[in-house]
Design a protein around this motif. Structure first.
Motif, mmCIF file in Angstrom:
data_model
loop_
_atom_site.group_PDB
_atom_site.id
_atom_site.type_symbol
_atom_site.label_atom_id
_atom_site.label_comp_id
_atom_site.label_asym_id
_atom_site.label_seq_id
_atom_site.Cartn_x
_atom_site.Cartn_y
_atom_site.Cartn_z
ATOM 1 N N GLY A 4 -82.293 -9.633 35.753
ATOM 2 C CA GLY A 4 -82.097 -8.412 36.520
ATOM 3 C C GLY A 4 -83.118 -8.279 37.628
ATOM 4 O O GLY A 4 -84.170 -8.924 37.605
ATOM 5 N N TRP A 5 -82.766 -7.470 38.604
ATOM 6 C CA TRP A 5 -83.690 -7.056 39.643
ATOM 7 C C TRP A 5 -83.862 -5.540 39.543
ATOM 8 O O TRP A 5 -82.879 -4.805 39.421
ATOM 9 N N PHE A 6 -85.094 -5.136 39.610
ATOM 10 C CA PHE A 6 -85.447 -3.718 39.641
ATOM 11 C C PHE A 6 -86.298 -3.477 40.877
ATOM 12 O O PHE A 6 -86.802 -4.426 41.486
ATOM 13 N N ARG A 7 -86.494 -2.229 41.235
ATOM 14 C CA ARG A 7 -87.383 -1.909 42.342
ATOM 15 C C ARG A 7 -88.117 -0.608 42.055
ATOM 16 O O ARG A 7 -87.612 0.245 41.316
ATOM 17 N N GLN A 8 -89.288 -0.500 42.665
ATOM 18 C CA GLN A 8 -90.089 0.696 42.494
ATOM 19 C C GLN A 8 -90.702 1.091 43.832
ATOM 20 O O GLN A 8 -91.503 0.348 44.399
ATOM 21 N N ALA A 9 -90.294 2.241 44.318
ATOM 22 C CA ALA A 9 -90.829 2.791 45.556
ATOM 23 C C ALA A 9 -92.058 3.633 45.227
ATOM 24 O O ALA A 9 -92.211 4.111 44.100
ATOM 25 N N PRO A 10 -92.942 3.850 46.206
ATOM 26 C CA PRO A 10 -94.150 4.650 45.955
ATOM 27 C C PRO A 10 -93.808 6.036 45.427
ATOM 28 O O PRO A 10 -92.959 6.727 45.979
ATOM 29 N N GLY A 11 -94.449 6.403 44.328
ATOM 30 C CA GLY A 11 -94.247 7.718 43.753
ATOM 31 C C GLY A 11 -92.975 7.887 42.963
ATOM 32 O O GLY A 11 -92.672 8.998 42.501
ATOM 33 N N LYS A 12 -92.228 6.794 42.790
ATOM 34 C CA LYS A 12 -90.969 6.882 42.057
ATOM 35 C C LYS A 12 -90.982 5.956 40.853
ATOM 36 O O LYS A 12 -91.801 5.045 40.764
ATOM 37 N N THR A 47 -87.014 0.212 50.840
ATOM 38 C CA THR A 47 -88.415 -0.179 50.765
ATOM 39 C C THR A 47 -88.961 0.064 49.369
ATOM 40 O O THR A 47 -88.871 1.168 48.835
ATOM 41 N N ALA A 48 -89.522 -0.986 48.770
ATOM 42 C CA ALA A 48 -90.026 -0.912 47.405
ATOM 43 C C ALA A 48 -90.646 -2.249 47.029
ATOM 44 O O ALA A 48 -90.492 -3.241 47.745
ATOM 45 N N VAL A 49 -91.312 -2.258 45.884
ATOM 46 C CA VAL A 49 -91.687 -3.520 45.253
ATOM 47 C C VAL A 49 -90.514 -3.920 44.371
ATOM 48 O O VAL A 49 -90.052 -3.122 43.542
#
Length: 126
Positions: A35-43, A91-93
């Motif tokens: 899987g791919w996940f992502r994490q944006a700042p503050g989320k 935009t995210a990691v």
């Protein structure tokens, strides 16, 4: 022990494209899912896409459906995510994750995947 290494992140203008890669090692990846996940700042970290090693069946979050494509190369134990028509809100990691269970439409939370990569930054400018 599973090792996952992501690459391919970077800075791109809105409307552009990027391809992320995730190289997996440490065990035989003939079953289960990636899987791919992502994490944006503050989320919180959120699910993006998943693929089964066997059959290549895929599943996407509504926010990326039609723009992102997840694929895998079983011979290389590598998973890709082609991201098109990128938006600033993408935009995210981005994190790659592995799980030994062949679930596709359920168990898509962060806690449901067993192994994680270190993440790669994707920045989309407006």
């Amino acid at each position: 022990q599973v090792q996952l290494v992501e690459s391919g992140g970077g800075l791109v203008q809105a409307g552009g494209s990027l391809r992320l890669s995730c190289a997996a090692s440490g065990r035989t990846f003939s079953r289960g899912r990636m899987g791919w996940f992502r994490q944006a700042p503050g989320k919180e970290r959120e699910f993006v896409a998943a693929i089964l090693w066997t059959g290549g069946h895929t599943y996407y979050a509504d926010s990326v459906k039609g723009r992102f494509t997840i694929s895998r190369d079983n011979a290389k134990n590598t998973v890709y995510m082609h991201m098109n028509r990128l938006k600033p809100e993408d935009t995210a990691v981005y994190y790659c994750a592995a799980d030994s269970r062949a679930w596709l439409h359920v168990g898509l939370g962060e806690v449901d995947f067993e192994s994680w990569g270190q993440g790669t930054q994707v920045t989309v400018s407006s």
